[in-house]
Every structure is written in structure tokens, then in C-alpha cells.
Scaffold this active site. Structure first.
Site, PDB file in Angstrom:
ATOM      1  N   SER A 139       0.825  -1.214   0.000  1.00 10.36           N
ATOM      2  CA  SER A 139       0.000   0.000   0.000  1.00 10.36           C
ATOM      3  C   SER A 139       0.861   1.267   0.000  1.00 10.36           C
ATOM      4  CB  SER A 139      -0.881   0.036   1.243  1.00 10.36           C
ATOM      5  OG  SER A 139      -1.630  -1.138   1.334  1.00 10.36           O
ATOM      6  N   GLU A 189      -2.756 -14.272   0.699  1.00 11.59           N
ATOM      7  CA  GLU A 189      -3.113 -13.370   1.788  1.00 11.59           C
ATOM      8  C   GLU A 189      -4.498 -13.717   2.329  1.00 11.59           C
ATOM      9  OE1 GLU A 189      -2.777  -9.158   1.002  1.00 11.59           O
ATOM     10  OE2 GLU A 189      -2.709  -8.790   3.158  1.00 11.59           O
TER      11      GLU A 189
HETATM   12  C1  FAD Z   1      -4.096  -2.648  10.554  1.00  9.06           C
HETATM   13  C2  FAD Z   1      -3.704  -2.539   9.129  1.00  9.06           C
HETATM   14  C3  FAD Z   1      -2.583  -3.221   8.697  1.00  9.06           C
HETATM   15  C4  FAD Z   1      -2.162  -3.114   7.386  1.00  9.06           C
HETATM   16  N1  FAD Z   1      -1.019  -3.771   6.994  1.00  9.06           N
HETATM   17  C5  FAD Z   1      -0.534  -3.578   5.744  1.00  9.06           C
HETATM   18  C6  FAD Z   1       0.703  -4.150   5.329  1.00  9.06           C
HETATM   19  O1  FAD Z   1       1.355  -4.851   6.091  1.00  9.06           O
HETATM   20  N2  FAD Z   1       1.176  -3.892   4.103  1.00  9.06           N
HETATM   21  C7  FAD Z   1       0.472  -3.133   3.222  1.00  9.06           C
HETATM   22  O2  FAD Z   1       0.952  -2.939   2.119  1.00  9.06           O
HETATM   23  N3  FAD Z   1      -0.715  -2.575   3.554  1.00  9.06           N
HETATM   24  C8  FAD Z   1      -1.236  -2.786   4.793  1.00  9.06           C
HETATM   25  N4  FAD Z   1      -2.453  -2.216   5.156  1.00  9.06           N
HETATM   26  C9  FAD Z   1      -3.130  -1.380   4.185  1.00  9.06           C
HETATM   27  C10 FAD Z   1      -4.436  -1.964   3.685  1.00  9.06           C
HETATM   28  O3  FAD Z   1      -4.222  -3.012   2.794  1.00  9.06           O
HETATM   29  C11 FAD Z   1      -5.236  -0.811   3.054  1.00  9.06           C
HETATM   30  O4  FAD Z   1      -5.572   0.067   4.093  1.00  9.06           O
HETATM   31  C12 FAD Z   1      -6.459  -1.308   2.366  1.00  9.06           C
HETATM   32  O5  FAD Z   1      -6.144  -2.015   1.196  1.00  9.06           O
HETATM   33  C13 FAD Z   1      -7.405  -0.146   2.014  1.00  9.06           C
HETATM   34  O6  FAD Z   1      -6.749   0.869   1.349  1.00  9.06           O
HETATM   35  P1  FAD Z   1      -6.842   2.381   1.829  1.00  9.06           P
HETATM   36  O7  FAD Z   1      -6.556   2.431   3.264  1.00  9.06           O
HETATM   37  O8  FAD Z   1      -6.004   3.191   0.912  1.00  9.06           O
HETATM   38  O9  FAD Z   1      -8.335   2.782   1.652  1.00  9.06           O
HETATM   39  P2  FAD Z   1      -9.010   3.295   0.297  1.00  9.06           P
HETATM   40  O10 FAD Z   1      -8.614   2.415  -0.823  1.00  9.06           O
HETATM   41  O11 FAD Z   1      -8.797   4.726   0.143  1.00  9.06           O
HETATM   42  O12 FAD Z   1     -10.515   3.004   0.636  1.00  9.06           O
HETATM   43  C14 FAD Z   1     -11.353   3.900   1.384  1.00  9.06           C
HETATM   44  C15 FAD Z   1     -12.775   3.381   1.297  1.00  9.06           C
HETATM   45  O13 FAD Z   1     -13.167   3.365  -0.084  1.00  9.06           O
HETATM   46  C16 FAD Z   1     -13.613   2.069  -0.424  1.00  9.06           C
HETATM   47  N5  FAD Z   1     -13.285   1.770  -1.806  1.00  9.06           N
HETATM   48  C17 FAD Z   1     -12.104   1.921  -2.443  1.00  9.06           C
HETATM   49  N6  FAD Z   1     -12.185   1.456  -3.691  1.00  9.06           N
HETATM   50  C18 FAD Z   1     -13.436   0.982  -3.866  1.00  9.06           C
HETATM   51  C19 FAD Z   1     -14.125   0.362  -4.937  1.00  9.06           C
HETATM   52  N7  FAD Z   1     -13.547   0.096  -6.107  1.00  9.06           N
HETATM   53  N8  FAD Z   1     -15.409  -0.003  -4.723  1.00  9.06           N
HETATM   54  C20 FAD Z   1     -16.017   0.252  -3.537  1.00  9.06           C
HETATM   55  N9  FAD Z   1     -15.419   0.834  -2.500  1.00  9.06           N
HETATM   56  C21 FAD Z   1     -14.142   1.190  -2.663  1.00  9.06           C
HETATM   57  C22 FAD Z   1     -12.891   1.149   0.522  1.00  9.06           C
HETATM   58  O14 FAD Z   1     -13.551  -0.081   0.654  1.00  9.06           O
HETATM   59  C23 FAD Z   1     -12.906   1.946   1.801  1.00  9.06           C
HETATM   60  O15 FAD Z   1     -14.127   1.786   2.432  1.00  9.06           O
HETATM   61  C24 FAD Z   1      -2.891  -2.314   6.476  1.00  9.06           C
HETATM   62  C25 FAD Z   1      -4.031  -1.636   6.908  1.00  9.06           C
HETATM   63  C26 FAD Z   1      -4.447  -1.749   8.216  1.00  9.06           C
HETATM   64  C27 FAD Z   1      -5.683  -1.021   8.658  1.00  9.06           C
END
Ligand code: FAD
Lengths: 374, 420
Positions: free
Chosen positions: B133, B248
Site C-alpha cells: 500500500s 493473503e
Molecule cells: C491494521 C492494518 C494493517 C495493514 N497492513 C498492511 C501491510 O502490512 N502492508 C500493506 O501494504 N498494507 C497494509 N495495510 C493497508 C491496507 O491493505 C489498506 O488500508 C487497504 O487495502 C485499504 O486501502 P486504503 O486504506 O487506501 O483505503 P481506500 O482504498 O482509500 O478506501 C477507502 C474506502 O473506499 C472504499 N473503496 C475503495 N475502492 C473501492 C471500490 N472500487 N469499490 C467500492 N469501494 C471502494 C474502501 O472499501 C474503503 O471503504 C494495512 C491496513 C491496516 C488497517
């Protein structure tokens, strides 16, 4: 694996499915709705030939299973029946057959089972009271008399009460249960057919007024009353859950197809994310219901120590979530779903009634707490 | 190959002579309370090395890379036999290292890469964090902008990764970067392994809502890595991402093939909570406890069903997505039930009272699985398109070079056009 289906069971499934599709598809189910009895003699005897009413009867008494467990065989049939919301008291009459086979007297076995298994007579279980309380013996009290017992009170939610030849009634005798199989045409017994949310099946109320019966009509009396009741409750849960899962599977396939065919705003409604997510959530509920149905069937068929608990868990989970899932499906159909013509309401109705039959979710949750002595 | 039964006997012997029995096998680790820090790691690594040297690490991984070349079934046996013993605990890095990154590398990296990394991973010398991410790319992982530019036999990385769980304790990161901006977004991505101590790489812990600092943000400032650390083909990273996501979501997890045992105790944490408060006879509390117990069991049964389907029909992102969605859906419900039963006692506690803090911490952490590793919404998208075969939504970014994709930012307005 999931749940092992043997070749013979697969055959039972196929034959049952084929019979239902050719003899009682949804158009025929609708015809039955207007029929006075709600089911025909032909339907009963033909399905009896498929073995539908012999599965829970021991071979010793003329019953027949296709696998090691008649309960998992019956769950397969129940699921197929659910898919096309079949009429008739399949579950209730099988429960009575099971009660007779496992707890009945020689006389009951020889006088009742042959006709039941042949579809020539109909039996049903009267257990809940008129308010829908499923507690042991609810609604009807039994008092000892010189010649046997006298029953007083009313049972509700009795399936096919209007055409039943015999009634298994579970009554309360000074705080312990007593189960009797009585002829419907007995003095002091009145059957009142009722209308129901589920129009594909019939329910009635049965009133006992100073209805006296000899003790020979009792099963598992005096020692096994609770065990019999637990057993029937468990098997009822397994079969009702299987039926609901069948119904929801069919409804879900129907709505997924509809969402691909129905267009709005220049695109299929199934391409709208809100519809896709609704269906994904519903798909999750269906998968979990299937998993719970398999678990309950395994546990009860295998006589596991946790059989009653798992049966109740499945009944509570599937009851609650099938209702929720059926609402989501209804929503995706839009206005057409509100028409009599469209089949979705048959499922919407069936699933709501299945959730309550043989114990609503809250009742089963409380049963689980009691099993754990909480 | 050693038979399952012989293997079980041998493993049982070795385990009982070499591992420490667990006192409380179900002691719950509270994310945000029982934090793992870099100082906790040396004894865990030592334990991992011991298991590796005895031949019980990477049981189903290929022998030429330090694994044992046995079957998944052998691995299940070892997991079963060691269940009541202390095993190495690398916190989140256990899953990222062995389940996600290790399995993905094995499926896609070159033999040379694997012989350098896999034995060290199995020996506990390389813990691997996920650099996936980015601040502007989470759900839309393929929209990431960390760039890798070719420089002779090396690559130069610039950009930023974030939310990387356990990065502050890790040795290597598995990193996805953009290597081509002139093709559609999925076709210009490449995977690399990056040492966490590489010059130019800064790792800053991020404070989480539970007070812990488990995940981190990384800044890549001209980080140079050798082409030998590339995993899979240049610009061919997206296929690998697919299989990585399957791992994953649990495809590589070792699960017993026998049906799960009975439902076990009635939601022990909730019953204990209700008992402490004298609420076990309140009908609503009893309903809540039973509901949680039923949902827990239903999730277990679903996992069993999915594992069966995957065994029968092969790994499938769609079915695995059902499992992920169940976790993301039911974790929050479970946590809310504890708060409801606990009332004031779940909202306030005396300092140091572990029982008191648990419902609150669980509540704070309850949405982790509905966001991390693919949000609930992303799972639903996957299920609807790959399991239910529903039509795709219109896309705004698929058919043009990534360079031309609208990416938002201050002052930008969305054109609302699907193409051109
Ligand atoms: C505790 C924790 C541990 C993590 N560990 C890791 C890690 O080790 N390595 C790593 O790389 N990442 C990690 N992550 C990141 C995690 O994979 C991302 O937070 C996750 O994929 C969501 O991305 P974002 O936070 O950018 O949210 P966004 O993508 O910005 O999403 C925000 C909202 O929009 C919605 N949304 C986005 N796109 C769509 C769509 N196409 N259709 C409908 N809804 C949508 C999402 O569902 C969400 O509700 C971690 C996150 C957390 C909370």
C-alpha cells in the site's frame, strides 16, 4: 470434505429433483394453493415410492435408507423440496415416523408405519402452542384418568392438521412430557384449518377438550419423554434448515440471473455496485447457511455429543439469516417482486415461516444457553 | 517419502523433547497491548532456527531451498502436534513472511533468488514485510506510483509505502513498484525484494488508534537494489499480485482436513464478562452470548467449507473472498456484542486491569479485517464479478496509459468520462 454424499444419495437427490421438476414445478405448487386439501393422493403415493417417508424408519420395521444415515438422506430430500417450495408436511410426518420407529410400541409400529411409509396416511406433530411457544408440552396439559390420560388445551402451527390421520401430540403431564399418537378423528379433538403467511403449505390449530386416550397410545412413556422430544427437535432443526437452504439457493440463483437480464440507465442492474454488494452479502449468508446445514446434518446424523447444540445453532443462524437474505433478494427484484405473478414471494413467505417452525432463532439461542448450563 | 504416521510419531517425539509446553494454550494476544518490539525478536528467531535445524520448518516447501519437500498433509500433522507448544511468535510478521511473501516468492521468483532467500527465511534470519500500500493507493493497489527505474544491473526506487505492518522489526520488504508508465496500470508493475536497511530507505512507525506503533510508513529516496532481487518478470507484477492475494486470503494456510470439532465452550470471553457483572440471567445478555457463539461457529464452518471447495476445485480468489468478507463482517459485530454486554465495565476500567481493557481494545481493532488486506467492499466486488459472474462496472482507468489516468489531488476536478 464438506459433507460426504454417496452415490446412492446422489441418486436419491437426482430422482427427487426430477420428480419435483416434472410433477410439481412452481406452476403446480400454485395449483395446489387453490386445492382444498393442499396436496393430492398421487403426490403422496408417488413420493412415497421414492422412499421419502421411509428414510427415518429402521429397516427392521420396513424403512429404508440409501446411506448409513437416514437423517442425512432426509436432509437431501428436504433441500430439494425447499428449492421448489414443495407442499405437504414432509418434515412433520417424517418426525412422527421417526418417533414411532425409535420409541413406539410393536403395536404402533405395525399398525401405523406401513401406511405412513406408503403415503397412504398422513401424520403430523402437534408441539407448539397457539402463541408459537415451542417449549416442551406447551399449550396442552395431560391428566391421569382411570383409563389413561385426558388432554386439554390447544396446539398451534400444526402442519397439515386438516388432513392428518394421526397426530403426535406432546403434552405436559405434571411438569413432565408425555407424547401420544392419537387418531385425528377422536372425540374431544377439533381441528381448525388456518390461513397462513406461507401459502404453499397448510397449518391448523388442534384443540383437545377432555379428550381421553389409553396409555397404549403413548410413546417413550414414562422414561423417554424428554429424550424423544430432544431427538425430534434436533431432527426437525436439521430438516427445516436443509429445506430453507434449498429455498434460498433457488431464490438466489433466480435473483442473480434477474440482475443480469434487467437493464436500467443503459446498463444491467447487476453492474451497479450497490446491487453487486447486496448480492455478495447475500451470497455470503447463503454460503454460511450451507456450511451450518452441513454441520448440523453431520452432528445429528453422527449422534455427536454436541448434536443438539449444533442443530440449534444451525436453526438459529439459518432462520435469522435466510429472512435477511430473502429481503435482500426481494429488493433486487424491485416492483415485479411485489406481484402475485412472480415467484419470489413464495420464497419470501416460506423462509419466514421456516424460521419460526420448530423454534424461532431466539428460542434456539436460549436452548443453547441451557445446554451450556448458563 | 516418510509416511504420515511415521512422521507424526517422529514429530511428536521431537516436539515433546525440544519445545516448551504452553501453559494457557488459548491466551489471547491483544493487538495494541501485547506489542511485539524488535527487542523481543532474538529468542523467537532462535526458536525458529532450532525448528529449522531439526527439519520441521518449511515442511511442504521444496527441499532444494531448505524446505522438507513433504506434503501439505505432513505440515498439517506438525501443526496439530505442536498446537499446545510454544512456537516462534513474530507477531504480524509470521503471516507476512511465511504465508504471504514466502509462498509468493516460491511461486514466482528465480531459482537463484530462492536459494539466497528461502533458507534464510526458514531459519528465522529474514522476516519479510509487505510493501504494497501507498499513501495514494490502497484498494486501488495497481494505481501505485512508487517508481523503479532501471540503472544498468540495478534498479533505483523512489516513492513511499505505508501501513506496512511490522516494518520496524523486519529484515526485508516485498515491494511492488511501477516500472512502466506508458502502458495501462496493471501492465507496468514489477516486484522487488528490498532490504530494510538499504541506504535511502527510511522507516517511520505510525501510531495506531490503539496506541501501538505496529505499522509504518517508508520513504524511498534513490534506493538502489540489484536486478537479482527482482521477483518475476519486468512489468509482469500483476499476475503475481493475484496469487499473492490468494495467499493473503488464506489459501496457503495449513488447515486440518477433518471437520472442526464440536462448538466448544460457550463464547468464553463473553460468559466471563457477563459473570463478572452478574448478568448471566438477563435474557438479552443470554441472547447476545448465544448469537456470538453461533456466529463464531458459522465462521469456522464456512472456513471448512471453503477449504473443501478449494481442495476440490483449486485455489480461487472468489471463494477465499467469502472467508475474508465473513471476517470483516463478523469481527465488528462480535466486538459490539462485548461492549453491549459489558456496559460501563467495558467502557471504563482501573489501570492495568486486563479483563477491563479487553472489550475496548477488541472494539478498536474490530475493523482491521474489514479494511486491511482488501476491504469488505473490495471483497464484495470480487465475489460479485468472479463468483456470481455479474457484469463489471464501467472503468475509468483500464484502457489508457497509466500516465494519463486521472489521479485526483488538490484543485483537480473529475471529468466523469470513462475514456479518452
Ligand atoms: C491494521 C492494518 C494493517 C495493514 N497492513 C498492511 C501491510 O502490512 N502492508 C500493506 O501494504 N498494507 C497494509 N495495510 C493497508 C491496507 O491493505 C489498506 O488500508 C487497504 O487495502 C485499504 O486501502 P486504503 O486504506 O487506501 O483505503 P481506500 O482504498 O482509500 O478506501 C477507502 C474506502 O473506499 C472504499 N473503496 C475503495 N475502492 C473501492 C471500490 N472500487 N469499490 C467500492 N469501494 C471502494 C474502501 O472499501 C474503503 O471503504 C494495512 C491496513 C491496516 C488497517
Amino acid at each position: 470434505m464438506e459433507i460426504e454424499i454417496t452415490e446412492e444419495q446422489e441418486l436419491l437427490r437426482e430422482m427427487s429433483a426430477r420428480f419435483i421438476e416434472s410433477n410439481c414445478p412452481l406452476v403446480a405448487v400454485r395449483e395446489f394453493m387453490d386445492d382444498k386439501r393442499g396436496i393430492t393422493t398421487d403426490y403422496l403415493t408417488q413420493t412415497a415410492e421414492l422412499g421419502w417417508y421411509s428414510l427415518l424408519v429402521s429397516e427392521e420395521y420396513g424403512g429404508g435408507q440409501v446411506s448409513e444415515s437416514g437423517i442425512s438422506d432426509a436432509a437431501i430430500v428436504a433441500e430439494e423440496r425447499g428449492r421448489l417450495v414443495q407442499p405437504g408436511a414432509f418434515i412433520s410426518s417424517n418426525l412422527v415416523a421417526l418417533a414411532i420407529s425409535e420409541f413406539g410400541s410393536e403395536d404402533q409400529r405395525s399398525s401405523l408405519l406401513p401406511d405412513l411409509m406408503a403415503g397412504a396416511s398422513i401424520a403430523t406433530w402437534a408441539t407448539a402452542d397457539t402463541s408459537g411457544n415451542w417449549d416442551l408440552g406447551a399449550g396442552v396439559t395431560a391428566t391421569r384418568s382411570e383409563n389413561g390420560v385426558v388432554l386439554d388445551g390447544t396446539k398451534g402451527l400444526v402442519q397439515d392438521a386438516h388432513i392428518a390421520d394421526s397426530i403426535l401430540v406432546t403434552a405436559n403431564l405434571n411438569g413432565s412430557p408425555i407424547h401420544l399418537i392419537v387418531p385425528a378423528a377422536s372425540s374431544g379433538v377439533t381441528v381448525k384449518p388456518l390461513e397462513s403467511l406461507d401459502i404453499t403449505r397448510r397449518f391448523g390449530r388442534i384443540t383437545f377438550e377432555q379428550a381421553e386416550f389409553p396409555l397404549e397410545l403413548a410413546l417413550g412413556f414414562p422414561d423417554d419423554g424428554i429424550r424423544l422430544w430432544e431427538r425430534l427437535t434436533d431432527v426437525a432443526a436439521v430438516l427445516t434448515v436443509a429445506e430453507s437452504v434449498g429455498a434460498l439457493s433457488y431464490l438466489f440463483d433466480m435473483v442473480v440471473e434477474y440482475s443480469k437480464d434487467r437493464w436500467a440507465f443503459g446498463r444491467p442492474i447487476g453492474s451497479f455496485q450497490s446491487i453487486k454488494h447486496t448480492l455478495a452479502n447475500t451470497g455470503l449468508l447463503l454460503e454460511m447457511c450451507r456450511a451450518m446445514s452441513a454441520a448440523a446434518t453431520r452432528a445429528v446424523a453422527g449422534n455427536d455429543d454436541s448434536a443438539s447444540e449444533v442443530a440449534s445453532m444451525a436453526k438459529a443462524f439459518v432462520g435469522k439469516n435466510c429472512i435477511e437474505a430473502s429481503h435482500e433478494c426481494f429488493q433486487v427484484f424491485g416492483g415485479i417482486g411485489y406481484t402475485w405473478e412472480h415467484d419470489q414471494h413464495l420464497y419470501f413467505r416460506r423462509l419466514a415461516v421456516d424460521a419460526a417452525l420448530f423454534g424461532e432463532p431466539a428460542w434456539h439461542r436460549e436452548r443453547i444457553c441451557k445446554i451450556h448450563e448458563l | 517419502m516418510i509416511s504420515i504416521d511415521d512422521f507424526r510419531t517422529e514429530a511428536r517425539n521431537w516436539i515433546s523433547q525440544n519445545l516448551e509446553p504452553l501453559e494457557h494454550s488459548n491466551t489471547k494476544i491483544l493487538r495494541g497491548v501485547d506489542n511485539l518490539s524488535a527487542e523481543d525478536l532474538p529468542p523467537e528467531r532462535e526458536l525458529q532456527r532450532k525448528i529449522y535445524q531439526a527439519g520441521y520448518a518449511g515442511i511442504s516447501w521444496p527441499a532444494e531451498y531448505g524446505g522438507q519437500g513433504l506434503t501439505k498433509q505432513h505440515e498439517v500433522v506438525f501443526v496439530e502436534e505442536s498446537a499446545n507448544y510454544r512456537m516462534p511468535d513474530f507477531g504480524v510478521l509470521t503471516g507476512t513472511t511465511f504465508l504471504v511473501c514466502g509462498n509468493t516468492m516460491l511461486a514466482h521468483a528465480s531459482p537463484d533468488f530462492l536459494s539466497r532467500h528461502i533458507p534464510r527465511i526458514l531459519a528465522g534470519d529474514e522476516l519479510v514485510v509487505q510493501f504494497f500500500s501507498e499513501p495514494s493507493a490502497g484498494s486501488d493497489l495497481a494505481g501505485l506510483t512508487t517508481r523503479a527505474t532501471r540503472d544498468g544491473d540495478d534498479w533505483i526506487l523512489n516513492g513511499s509505502k505505508t501501513w506496512s505492518s511490522g516494518a520496524a522489526c523486519a529484515d526485508w520488504g516485498m515491494c511492488l513498484a511501477r516500472t512502466n508508465w506508458d502502458v495501462p496500470k496493471h501492465r507496468g508493475l514489477t516486484w522487488f525484494a528490498v532490504p530494510c536497511n538499504a541506504p535511502g530507505l527510511r522507516i517511520d512507525p505510525i501510531k495506531e488508534i490503539n496506541g501501538d506503533e505496529e505499522f509504518c510508513q517508508e520513504f524511498f529516496d534513490d534506493v538502489r537494489i540489484s536486478d537479482a532481487e527482482r521477483i518475476g518478470p519486468v512489468d509482469g507484477g500483476w499476475n503475481i499480485t493475484h496469487s499473492m492475494l490468494v495467499f493473503e486470503r488464506g489459501a496457503g494456510r495449513v488447515v486440518s482436513e477433518t471437520a472442526p470439532a464440536g462448538p466448544g465452550e460457550l463464547a468464553p470471553d463473553l460468559v466471563a464478562l457477563a459473570q463478572r457483572l452478574g448478568r448471566t440471567s438477563a435474557p438479552n445478555v443470554r441472547q447476545l452470548i448465544a448469537s456470538a457463539h453461533i456466529d463464531d461457529y458459522a465462521r469456522q464452518q464456512l472456513a471448512y467449507r471453503i477449504a473443501g471447495q478449494i481442495r476440490k476445485n483449486g485455489a480461487n480468489t472468489g471463494m477465499a473472498a467469502y472467508g475474508k468478507l465473513a471476517t470483516g463482517t463478523y469481527d465488528p459485530i462480535r466486538a459490539q456484542i462485548a461492549l453491549e454486554i459489558g456496559g460501563a465495565a467495558a467502557l471504563t476500567w482501573e489501570k492495568g486491569d486486563r479483563d477491563g481493557i479487553e472489550p475496548s481494545i477488541d472494539y478498536l481493532n474490530s475493523r482491521v479485517m474489514s479494511i486491511a488486506g482488501g476491504s469488505n467492499e473490495v471483497q464484495r466486488n470480487g465475489i460479485s464479478e468472479r463468483v456470481l459472474d455479474l457484469p463489471r462496472e464501467p472503468a475509468f482507468d483500464l484502457d489508457k496509459p497509466f500516465r494519463e489516468v486521472e489521479r485526483g489531488g488538490p484543485g483537480t476536478e473529475w471529468s466523469g468520462k470513462t475514456s479518452g
